[in-house]
Design a protein around this motif. Structure first.
Motif, PDB file in Angstrom:
ATOM      1  N   GLY A   1       0.791  -1.217   0.000  1.00 43.25           N
ATOM      2  CA  GLY A   1       0.000   0.000   0.000  1.00 43.25           C
ATOM      3  C   GLY A   1       0.819   1.261   0.000  1.00 43.25           C
ATOM      4  O   GLY A   1       0.336   2.329   0.405  1.00 43.25           O
ATOM      5  N   THR A   2       2.066   1.189  -0.484  1.00 39.75           N
ATOM      6  CA  THR A   2       2.941   2.360  -0.471  1.00 39.75           C
ATOM      7  C   THR A   2       3.126   3.008  -1.840  1.00 39.75           C
ATOM      8  O   THR A   2       3.434   4.194  -1.919  1.00 39.75           O
ATOM      9  CB  THR A   2       4.330   1.971   0.069  1.00 39.75           C
ATOM     10  OG1 THR A   2       4.865   0.903  -0.734  1.00 39.75           O
ATOM     11  CG2 THR A   2       4.226   1.511   1.514  1.00 39.75           C
ATOM     12  N   SER A   3       2.951   2.239  -2.914  1.00 42.29           N
ATOM     13  CA  SER A   3       3.209   2.749  -4.264  1.00 42.29           C
ATOM     14  C   SER A   3       2.066   2.408  -5.198  1.00 42.29           C
ATOM     15  O   SER A   3       1.447   1.347  -5.082  1.00 42.29           O
ATOM     16  CB  SER A   3       4.510   2.153  -4.827  1.00 42.29           C
ATOM     17  OG  SER A   3       5.628   2.555  -4.071  1.00 42.29           O
ATOM     18  N   LEU A   4       1.820   3.329  -6.137  1.00 42.66           N
ATOM     19  CA  LEU A   4       0.793   3.151  -7.153  1.00 42.66           C
ATOM     20  C   LEU A   4       1.431   3.331  -8.523  1.00 42.66           C
ATOM     21  O   LEU A   4       2.362   4.114  -8.688  1.00 42.66           O
ATOM     22  CB  LEU A   4      -0.326   4.188  -6.985  1.00 42.66           C
ATOM     23  CG  LEU A   4      -0.900   4.391  -5.586  1.00 42.66           C
ATOM     24  CD1 LEU A   4      -1.877   5.557  -5.586  1.00 42.66           C
ATOM     25  CD2 LEU A   4      -1.565   3.121  -5.079  1.00 42.66           C
ATOM     26  N   VAL A   5       0.912   2.607  -9.503  1.00 42.48           N
ATOM     27  CA  VAL A   5       1.339   2.773 -10.894  1.00 42.48           C
ATOM     28  C   VAL A   5       0.094   2.874 -11.751  1.00 42.48           C
ATOM     29  O   VAL A   5      -0.904   2.190 -11.500  1.00 42.48           O
ATOM     30  CB  VAL A   5       2.229   1.597 -11.364  1.00 42.48           C
ATOM     31  CG1 VAL A   5       2.465   1.649 -12.865  1.00 42.48           C
ATOM     32  CG2 VAL A   5       3.562   1.610 -10.629  1.00 42.48           C
ATOM     33  N   PHE A   6       0.133   3.725 -12.759  1.00 46.66           N
ATOM     34  CA  PHE A   6      -0.984   3.843 -13.677  1.00 46.66           C
ATOM     35  C   PHE A   6      -0.467   4.119 -15.081  1.00 46.66           C
ATOM     36  O   PHE A   6       0.690   4.520 -15.279  1.00 46.66           O
ATOM     37  CB  PHE A   6      -1.964   4.941 -13.240  1.00 46.66           C
ATOM     38  CG  PHE A   6      -1.380   6.336 -13.223  1.00 46.66           C
ATOM     39  CD1 PHE A   6      -1.443   7.159 -14.345  1.00 46.66           C
ATOM     40  CD2 PHE A   6      -0.776   6.826 -12.077  1.00 46.66           C
ATOM     41  CE1 PHE A   6      -0.912   8.431 -14.333  1.00 46.66           C
ATOM     42  CE2 PHE A   6      -0.233   8.116 -12.049  1.00 46.66           C
ATOM     43  CZ  PHE A   6      -0.312   8.916 -13.173  1.00 46.66           C
ATOM     44  N   MET A   7      -1.325   3.897 -16.053  1.00 49.28           N
ATOM     45  CA  MET A   7      -1.041   4.221 -17.443  1.00 49.28           C
ATOM     46  C   MET A   7      -1.542   5.634 -17.705  1.00 49.28           C
ATOM     47  O   MET A   7      -2.701   5.962 -17.423  1.00 49.28           O
ATOM     48  CB  MET A   7      -1.759   3.220 -18.346  1.00 49.28           C
ATOM     49  CG  MET A   7      -1.697   3.500 -19.827  1.00 49.28           C
ATOM     50  SD  MET A   7      -2.537   2.142 -20.724  1.00 49.28           S
ATOM     51  CE  MET A   7      -3.433   3.072 -21.946  1.00 49.28           C
ATOM     52  N   GLY A   8      -0.651   6.492 -18.205  1.00 53.66           N
ATOM     53  CA  GLY A   8      -1.031   7.880 -18.408  1.00 53.66           C
ATOM     54  C   GLY A   8      -0.522   8.425 -19.733  1.00 53.66           C
ATOM     55  O   GLY A   8       0.546   8.034 -20.210  1.00 53.66           O
ATOM     56  N   ALA A   9      -1.291   9.323 -20.332  1.00 52.30           N
ATOM     57  CA  ALA A   9      -0.910   9.995 -21.581  1.00 52.30           C
ATOM     58  C   ALA A   9      -0.934  11.499 -21.359  1.00 52.30           C
ATOM     59  O   ALA A   9      -1.916  12.045 -20.858  1.00 52.30           O
ATOM     60  CB  ALA A   9      -1.857   9.606 -22.707  1.00 52.30           C
ATOM     61  N   MET A  10       0.142  12.145 -21.712  1.00 52.92           N
ATOM     62  CA  MET A  10       0.254  13.592 -21.581  1.00 52.92           C
ATOM     63  C   MET A  10      -0.159  14.260 -22.882  1.00 52.92           C
ATOM     64  O   MET A  10      -0.135  13.639 -23.959  1.00 52.92           O
ATOM     65  CB  MET A  10       1.691  13.973 -21.237  1.00 52.92           C
ATOM     66  CG  MET A  10       2.180  13.412 -19.917  1.00 52.92           C
ATOM     67  SD  MET A  10       1.379  14.186 -18.487  1.00 52.92           S
ATOM     68  CE  MET A  10       2.215  15.766 -18.451  1.00 52.92           C
ATOM     69  N   PRO A  11      -0.548  15.536 -22.853  1.00 52.24           N
ATOM     70  CA  PRO A  11      -0.899  16.246 -24.083  1.00 52.24           C
ATOM     71  C   PRO A  11       0.242  16.201 -25.097  1.00 52.24           C
ATOM     72  O   PRO A  11       1.413  16.400 -24.753  1.00 52.24           O
ATOM     73  CB  PRO A  11      -1.156  17.680 -23.608  1.00 52.24           C
ATOM     74  CG  PRO A  11      -1.572  17.526 -22.187  1.00 52.24           C
ATOM     75  CD  PRO A  11      -0.764  16.375 -21.651  1.00 52.24           C
ATOM     76  N   GLY A  12      -0.099  15.905 -26.330  1.00 49.22           N
ATOM     77  CA  GLY A  12       0.895  15.818 -27.387  1.00 49.22           C
ATOM     78  C   GLY A  12       1.535  14.462 -27.536  1.00 49.22           C
ATOM     79  O   GLY A  12       2.251  14.219 -28.510  1.00 49.22           O
ATOM     80  N   ASP A  13       1.309  13.555 -26.570  1.00 50.34           N
ATOM     81  CA  ASP A  13       1.889  12.219 -26.660  1.00 50.34           C
ATOM     82  C   ASP A  13       1.091  11.357 -27.625  1.00 50.34           C
ATOM     83  O   ASP A  13      -0.149  11.335 -27.586  1.00 50.34           O
ATOM     84  CB  ASP A  13       1.888  11.532 -25.293  1.00 50.34           C
ATOM     85  CG  ASP A  13       2.950  12.091 -24.367  1.00 50.34           C
ATOM     86  OD1 ASP A  13       3.815  12.839 -24.862  1.00 50.34           O
ATOM     87  OD2 ASP A  13       2.905  11.775 -23.168  1.00 50.34           O
ATOM     88  N   ASP A  14       1.799  10.648 -28.481  1.00 53.63           N
ATOM     89  CA  ASP A  14       1.146   9.646 -29.326  1.00 53.63           C
ATOM     90  C   ASP A  14       1.004   8.315 -28.597  1.00 53.63           C
ATOM     91  O   ASP A  14       0.279   7.433 -29.058  1.00 53.63           O
ATOM     92  CB  ASP A  14       1.954   9.419 -30.609  1.00 53.63           C
ATOM     93  CG  ASP A  14       1.874  10.605 -31.558  1.00 53.63           C
ATOM     94  OD1 ASP A  14       0.899  11.373 -31.434  1.00 53.63           O
ATOM     95  OD2 ASP A  14       2.771  10.762 -32.383  1.00 53.63           O
TER      96      ASP A  14
END
Length: 334
Positions: free
Chosen positions: A212-225
């Motif tokens: 319960g100390t770390s989280l990971v997620f899939m993320g896309a930033m503006p301009g990223d393909d």
């Protein structure tokens, strides 16, 4: 049943109330590190588990076109699945089954009526005593016991749930409303903001380590393909990008000890079912596409997925085998 209604203006309200087969290429591509098994849905083949030490792949449940979603208990002993109603004249519920993960035998079952559309998505609590359920389009999280008895409802009064539902080891819940991450208390009567991700085009597929100390997620930033994996501390601090490369990565799952991270890479796109992640029509099509399965250290450092020897890629047989659907199905490491 005691009921409590709590107003969290303007945001939230909480109310309490088969057989197996082995893959013909077993034993190929073991990592030689890590323990346990990675569970995944192999397209049109069923739910499988892969021993990370040997690469051996074993079918857990056969393919079932009526199955919507599934989850594996933290101890790896039970599988929870939701599927189409077994009554063709009544489509207003989902059929829930809890199975023995070794034999596939049904241990218990119940019908869940969400009051809205079906195709609900369930996940076991860490202690296996509760099930958190999200339903499409109804803006609610339902919490029930393993017999289907309603315990709590959580629903948004402003904004909408955007998935990313995760149990934490103390039986609290993480979830996102729009692009903001919240965490409940153990009675689901209060919620606090953990982090906001308004600078992202999208965040998806949240995973938490068992500590319960770390989280990971899939993320896309503006301009990223392409979308990549990002890590953040459970208190909302220390956001950092942990995968790099020219393709998209997703479907993260921590190893049981939290030292490693399984994830989807080497995306193969299917033609004709587009789902664009870019905010302005730019991006990649994920619908009906599939991942390869890879493993990397979960140490918070950034790794180029394509040319770093610390990243292990399980060998693929053809374009489909040992691959994970990229649209909705998770990977789980038990």
């Amino acid at each position: 049943m005691k009921k409590v209604l709590i107003w969290l203006a303007p945001l939230l309200i909480a109310a309490s109330f088969s057989c197996k087969k082995s893959d013909g290429n077993n034993g190929v591509g073991g990592t030689g590190k890590g323990t346990g098994s990675i569970y995944f849905h192999d397209t049109n083949e069923g739910i499988f588990k892969m021993d990370v030490r040997t690469g051996k792949k074993t079918q857990v449940l056969p393919y079932d076109v009526s199955r919507y979603y599934w989850d594996v208990s933290r101890d790896g002993k039970k599988i929870l699945e939701t599927s189409d109603p077994d009554d063709p004249n009544n489509r207003n519920y989902d059929l829930y089954k809890i199975r023995d993960a070794n034999s596939g035998a049904v241990l218990s079952s119940f019908k869940w009526y969400s009051g809205y559309a079906n195709a609900t998505r369930p996940i076991f609590s860490p202690d296996g005593a509760m099930i958190a359920i999200t339903a499409p389009y109804n803006g609610k999280i339902f919490i029930v016991d393993t017999q289907g008895n309603a315990l709590y409802n959580i629903y948004a009064t402003s904004g909408s749930f955007t998935g990313n539902l995760q149990w934490m080891p103390d039986n609290t819940l993480l979830f996102t409303i729009n692009k903001t991450l919240y965490r409940s208390n153990t009675t689901f009567s209060d919620f606090r903001r953990i982090a906001s991700f308004n600078n992202f085009n999208m965040i998806s597929q949240l995973a938490a380590n068992n500590a319960g100390t770390s989280l990971v997620f899939m993320g896309a930033m503006p301009g990223d393909d392409n979308a990549h994996l990002w890590m953040i501390n459970a208190d909302g601090s220390g956001l950092k990008q942990i995968t790099q490369g020219n393709e998209t990565e997703g479907a993260p799952a921590f190893s049981p000890d939290g030292a490693l991270l399984a994830f989807g890479s080497d995306l193969i796109q299917s033609v004709g079912v587009p789902w664009t992640i870019g905010g302005s029509g730019q991006g990649i099509a994920l619908g009906s596409s599939v991942w390869g399965i890879s493993i990397m250290p979960a140490d918070g450092n950034a790794y180029n997925v394509e040319n770093n020897n610390a990243v292990f890629h399980f060998p693929q047989q053809g374009k489909r085998n040992n691959r994970v659907p990229a649209d909705s199905d998770p990977m789980e490491w038990r």
